[in-house]
Design a protein around this motif. Sequence first.
Motif: not given
Length: 385
Positions: A168-171, A175-177, A254-257, A262-267
């Motif tokens: 999960p990311q939130g950056w 509409f940052l682009e 996988a999400t960027q919204i 931040e960058n909390n990859v988890k498995i």
Amino acid sequence: MNRKLRMAMIGGGKDAFIGAVHRLAMNMDGQIELVAGALSINPEVAVDSGKSLFLDEDRIYTDYKVMLEKEAAMPAEKRIDFVSIVTPNFVHFEPAMMALEKGFHVVIEKPITFTLDQAKQLKAKVEETGLSLLLCHTYTGYPMVKQAKQFIKSGALGKVRKVYVEYPQGWLSTFLEGTGQAQASWRTDPKKSGKAGSMGDIGTHAFNLAEYITGLEVTHLCSNINIVVEGRMLDDDGAAFLKFNNGATGVLMATQIAAGEENNVKIRVYGEKGGIEWKHEDNNTLLVKWLDKPTEIYRTGGGYNSSFAAHNTRTPAGHPEGFLEAFANMYRNFALTVAAKIDGITPREEWLDFPSVNEGVRGMAFVDNVIESGKSDVKWKEFEI
């Protein structure tokens, strides 16, 4: 070898984020020196960046093709050993292919190429030349990720049954682009990023982590792909059900919204006898959960860890290691492997433990399959390469 490996960099100038990370990583062990670079498509930035890194002026280039031609023509005691390509993925294939053709080993950012066909061509060229290629799936460089892989490989958990992996990311929650932000602009542009957004950028990390730790391969998937932010051209959110080649099943997200993340990859991986859990926010810890006894806590630096984890541990137990160290582990293992090849000796298994072109091909196949499945009404899709 009685010298450092000589590296050239393509991309990664003073206006780029990831180039500085690569330079910190390659410098950490003193095995590599940056001697040449075509650091930007903007000639002024390329020259200024090269000067700021104190490169010899005759090895500061404004065109990577010119650089590779000139470096290949230099005497053996001066020319580069490998190229590090830190451009957006639509500028991966041609410089990588040319570098291999000129006899240079390659480090390349992920995803490996713009298309699956390009990845297959790179794989064929690597196999033809016998050169080494490092694909920068950074999370495989963490000691406790390597410990998790060796733990499952040992059979201690029994047959793997279930895999959950999330990134999960939130950056990109807005509409940052649209503001002209460079990182957002190219990652959400299908002409530069390819057919996938979040699934290509971070979904490939989650996919790679699942296959790396379990030692399994995905054979089928069923995905849902979303564009949440209005006006965006590529997916910013998605998930997939997975089937593995041993009969295990899994879920990938996988999400960027995910606003606030931040960058909390988890498995989490579960076998017949217990499971393991690793997450990026506490990357020095690996939890081992048992069916019939209390949970065990493995820590980076512990004397009980595998040789693979120990080889990639840099500080005594209790001293945090993180992203830069994991990145440096990949570079060190790659450098040790390349140096061994130059010396004509067989690299140790621990040195060879870095993502390469096979992972790159499977990552691009994941992108193709997950997007195709997301656009289809068919429930399950065979994982095709």
